[in-house]
Design an enzyme around this catalytic site. Sequence first.
Site, mmCIF file in Angstrom:
data_model
loop_
_atom_site.group_PDB
_atom_site.id
_atom_site.type_symbol
_atom_site.label_atom_id
_atom_site.label_comp_id
_atom_site.label_asym_id
_atom_site.label_seq_id
_atom_site.Cartn_x
_atom_site.Cartn_y
_atom_site.Cartn_z
ATOM 1 C CB SER A 129 9.317 -19.083 6.264
ATOM 2 O OG SER A 129 8.650 -17.972 6.340
ATOM 3 C CE LYS A 184 12.801 -18.459 8.869
ATOM 4 N NZ LYS A 184 12.193 -17.880 10.326
ATOM 5 C CG HIS A 187 12.116 -15.050 5.072
ATOM 6 N ND1 HIS A 187 11.582 -15.068 6.258
ATOM 7 C CD2 HIS A 187 11.288 -15.371 4.235
ATOM 8 C CE1 HIS A 187 9.743 -15.372 6.317
ATOM 9 N NE2 HIS A 187 10.582 -15.275 4.526
ATOM 10 C CG ASN A 188 13.178 -14.339 10.184
ATOM 11 O OD1 ASN A 188 12.688 -15.242 9.011
ATOM 12 N ND2 ASN A 188 12.862 -14.311 11.633
ATOM 13 C CD GLU A 191 8.924 -12.296 9.006
ATOM 14 O OE1 GLU A 191 7.975 -11.992 9.846
ATOM 15 O OE2 GLU A 191 8.636 -13.337 8.788
#
Length: 483
Positions: A129, A184, A187-188, A191
């Site tokens: 990232s 991940k 995380h996205n 986001e």
Amino acid sequence: MSKADIGLIGLAVMGQNLVLNMDDHGFTVAVFNRTVSKVDDFINGNAKGTKVIGTHSLEELVSVLKRPRRVMLMVKAGPAVDKFIDMLIPLLEEGDIIIDGGNSNYRDTMRRTEYVESKGLLYVGTGVSGGEEGARHGPSLMPGGSPEAWPHIKPIFQAIAAKVDDGVPCCDWVGENGAGHFVKMVHNGIEYGDMQLIAESYDLMKTALGMSHDEMHQVFAEWNRGKLDSYLIEITRDIMAFRDEDGEPLVEKILDAAGQKGTGKWTAASALEMGIPLSLITEAVLARFLSALKEERVAASKVLTGPTPKYEGDKAAFVDDLREALYAAKIVSYAQGYMLMQAAAQEYGWNLNYGGIALMWRGGCIIRSVFLGKIKEAFDRNPDLTNLLLDPYFKGEVEAAQPAWRRVVARAVEMGVPLPAMSSALTFFDGYRNERLPANLIQAQRDYFGAHTYERIDRPRGEFFHTNWTGRGGDVTASTYQA
């Protein structure tokens, strides 16, 4: 020819920047690209004057690597990854390592780990990232897969990762098989939630408060100096100040139809599969879907009416409320994201380090913020914390923000300004803090029409009952309580 520490396949912008980052840190990198001319262009261009070794076939790439060989794929997620794995396996030897640094679905990574390990090799799926800038100067890296591979990639990954708190790298081993890519993905998803919350705040300031872009720039600049200090607030501050060639704010000339690569959708789908109420991130994904219906919305705007969004009260006080509402909703977003990671860890047997994950996100990545340090402290205080909202710090912050949060959501509803993420966060909070929800009526309805049975509050959990609600029904019950 001198031996390379690692090979990298895929010289698009992320791949090139990671190579230059590795070179900066003293590692010799061999590179290959399916369109071989890109190798020469890179060696004679951005990589000129470096130790980077250009190769023109996979055989040549493998031949210049030190053992155990480390080959990192920076290619488009999907079939291309499988294709390169199949081409590499015959060229590699036992103990060599294949690393996928793309945005792969964690289920693909689980499948690939098993497949590659069955061939005597090691496999790593790592989240990367931070975009182009992060890749070049320090990304957040989230590796998972074959644990035996970690000691061999750790020196490279931790050297090139972003650093926080006097040199702590934003990279550590996440867990087995698909754990790195799952983290991940979450995380996205977070986001997506953060971006939607900020967009809703901008919409309220612009549409309801009638603030200028210079005023909004000042607000985001001020927020970035406090507890909302983060990369996304920082870039929003800059976007508000940016002017097009004619001197007008460029942001207002951008079509309001948001794109997506699919990782937010994967996060929401995983939550649905695992039964986790990931309402805020799901609403952020749905808001992008709604934004994509541009032509329909234009037509509907000529037919459907609602209140005119105009705030008549104290604007400065409302902006203060908005800051508190944004912070409280952000806490809920992370709380939900962590609930999903905890559910996945249980489902797949992963031993995730939740404080460590927050630390990995502290720098280099899109959701980096000072706030993440508080999450690490929460899990340091209680490694078995079931929900961030129950940590003393976050409990106090949400309780302090609650009146402002409610005022913002209530006024937005009255003014007709959509707040899908901020309002769903509040709804989740109210549901989570309630000892009793109206699901008892839903269970009664399910038993009435489908004999799905129910549990009673005056009997132990796990005992199921069926009622003949009409006098015409029978005693036979459905076999699936969870249907």
